[in-house]
Design a protein around this motif. Structure first.
Motif, short mmCIF file in Angstrom:
data_model
loop_
_atom_site.label_atom_id
_atom_site.label_comp_id
_atom_site.label_asym_id
_atom_site.label_seq_id
_atom_site.Cartn_x
_atom_site.Cartn_y
_atom_site.Cartn_z
N SER A 154 21.73 7.97 2.04
CA SER A 154 22.48 7.02 1.23
C SER A 154 21.56 6.37 0.21
O SER A 154 20.35 6.30 0.41
N PRO A 155 22.11 5.89 -0.91
CA PRO A 155 21.28 5.19 -1.89
C PRO A 155 20.51 4.03 -1.29
O PRO A 155 19.37 3.76 -1.65
N ARG A 156 21.16 3.33 -0.34
CA ARG A 156 20.48 2.19 0.29
C ARG A 156 19.28 2.64 1.10
O ARG A 156 18.21 2.04 1.03
N ALA A 157 19.44 3.74 1.86
CA ALA A 157 18.33 4.24 2.67
C ALA A 157 17.19 4.71 1.79
O ALA A 157 16.01 4.47 2.06
N THR A 158 17.56 5.40 0.68
CA THR A 158 16.54 5.88 -0.25
C THR A 158 15.80 4.72 -0.88
O THR A 158 14.57 4.74 -1.02
N GLY A 159 16.55 3.67 -1.27
CA GLY A 159 15.92 2.50 -1.86
C GLY A 159 15.00 1.79 -0.90
O GLY A 159 13.91 1.32 -1.28
N THR A 160 15.40 1.72 0.36
CA THR A 160 14.56 1.07 1.38
C THR A 160 13.27 1.84 1.57
O THR A 160 12.19 1.25 1.69
N GLN A 161 13.35 3.18 1.59
CA GLN A 161 12.16 4.00 1.75
C GLN A 161 11.21 3.83 0.57
O GLN A 161 10.00 3.72 0.74
N THR A 162 11.78 3.77 -0.65
CA THR A 162 10.95 3.59 -1.84
C THR A 162 10.25 2.23 -1.81
O THR A 162 9.06 2.12 -2.15
N LEU A 163 11.00 1.20 -1.42
CA LEU A 163 10.41 -0.13 -1.33
C LEU A 163 9.28 -0.16 -0.32
O LEU A 163 8.21 -0.72 -0.58
N ALA A 164 9.51 0.46 0.84
CA ALA A 164 8.49 0.49 1.88
C ALA A 164 7.24 1.21 1.39
O ALA A 164 6.12 0.77 1.63
N ARG A 165 7.44 2.32 0.68
CA ARG A 165 6.29 3.06 0.15
C ARG A 165 5.54 2.24 -0.89
O ARG A 165 4.31 2.23 -0.94
N GLY A 166 6.31 1.55 -1.74
CA GLY A 166 5.67 0.72 -2.76
C GLY A 166 4.85 -0.40 -2.16
O GLY A 166 3.72 -0.68 -2.60
N LEU A 167 5.39 -1.05 -1.14
CA LEU A 167 4.66 -2.13 -0.48
C LEU A 167 3.43 -1.59 0.24
O LEU A 167 2.37 -2.23 0.25
N ARG A 168 3.58 -0.42 0.85
CA ARG A 168 2.43 0.19 1.52
C ARG A 168 1.35 0.56 0.51
O ARG A 168 0.15 0.36 0.76
N ALA A 169 1.76 1.09 -0.65
CA ALA A 169 0.79 1.42 -1.70
C ALA A 169 0.05 0.18 -2.16
O ALA A 169 -1.18 0.19 -2.34
N LEU A 170 0.78 -0.92 -2.34
CA LEU A 170 0.15 -2.18 -2.74
C LEU A 170 -0.83 -2.65 -1.68
O LEU A 170 -1.94 -3.12 -1.99
N GLN A 171 -0.45 -2.50 -0.42
CA GLN A 171 -1.32 -2.92 0.67
C GLN A 171 -2.62 -2.14 0.70
O GLN A 171 -3.71 -2.72 0.83
N ILE A 172 -2.54 -0.82 0.58
CA ILE A 172 -3.77 -0.03 0.69
C ILE A 172 -4.67 -0.20 -0.53
O ILE A 172 -5.90 -0.17 -0.41
N VAL A 173 -4.07 -0.40 -1.70
CA VAL A 173 -4.88 -0.66 -2.89
C VAL A 173 -5.59 -2.01 -2.75
O VAL A 173 -6.78 -2.14 -3.08
N SER A 174 -4.88 -3.01 -2.24
CA SER A 174 -5.46 -4.36 -2.15
C SER A 174 -6.59 -4.45 -1.13
O SER A 174 -7.43 -5.34 -1.21
N THR A 175 -6.62 -3.53 -0.16
CA THR A 175 -7.67 -3.59 0.86
C THR A 175 -8.81 -2.62 0.57
O THR A 175 -9.78 -2.58 1.32
#
Length: 226
Positions: free
Chosen positions: A4-25
């Motif tokens: 579903s679009p909602r599931a896809t959006g949630t996965q993208t958000l999670a990946r984006g936050l994870r990317a931000l986390q690993i870059v910041s550390t």
């Protein structure tokens, strides 16, 4: 069935936050390929995620092609840190008074442990202290060890970090302040940076009984911040 679009959006958000986390550390930033490897996604997906984060100034790409944290993240962190400090300080005042020792709140900034707030015991004739904003390397002193223990286990991590994660606190002597005992407890809460409560004292008997009240205070803060 397609996602579903909602599931896809949630996965993208999670990946984006994870990317931000690993870059910041990462101490010296990361390339697109390195981020893709950490996320286990195709390079093109990592590139889109990083471009979106860069649009909001949360990361920035250097001339060497490596992504590092941007000014937008600093502004966001200021607000998060203010919430963390405001929630923790009443508890810290109680601990400092009950234990008769200085209590501080520290967070990770790059490869260092930074004091976000420092509370001294009331009425003490002698006390060990350091200033808000003081910093020292991660992995050194009880706070540095506890902050690493607040994160997920990593290959080759120091034994002291693994032990602190298992027992719930870190204890050191003389690693940051000569002659000082340090006892620190990790604080982890969803959506907030890793932090710890740290006690510093010259009295061995105070350090010896500090872990249980510090752990209880950290549990209380996790509940308040949830």
């Amino acid at each position: 069935m397609a996602d579903s679009p909602r599931a896809t959006g949630t996965q993208t958000l999670a990946r984006g936050l994870r990317a931000l986390q690993i870059v910041s550390t990462a101490s010296d930033g990361l390339t697109i390929q390195e981020v893709a490897g950490e996320l286990d996604v195709h390079r093109s997906i990592a590139s889109r995620l990083l471009s979106t984060l860069a649009d909001f100034h949360l990361v920035t790409r250097g001339s060497d092609g490596r992504y590092r944290t941007g000014t937008g993240l600093a502004a966001l962190a200021t607000g998060i840190h203010a919430t963390l400090r405001a929630t923790a300080e009443p508890v810290m005042h109680e601990l400092a008074a009950d234990l008769g020792a200085t209590v501080s709140l520290l967070v990770i900034e790059g490869s260092q442990a930074v004091a976000l707030s420092v509370v001294e015991p009331p009425g003490a004739s002698y006390r060990l202290s350091f200033k808000t904003g003081s910093r020292h390397p991660l992995g050194r002193g009880s706070a540095g060890v506890a902050l690493l223990a607040a994160q997920s286990p990593s290959p080759g991590e120091a034994t002291a970090v693994t032990e602190a994660r298992e027992r719930g606190f870190a204890a050191t002597f003389g690693e940051v302040e000569p002659g000082a005992h340090g006892v620190a407890v990790p604080i982890t809460a969803e959506g907030l940076p890793a932090a710890c409560l740290n006690l510093i004292t010259s009295r061995a008997e105070v350090a010896g009984r500090a872990a249980p009240p510090l752990m209880a205070a950290a549990a209380r803060l996790r509940g308040d911040l949830a």
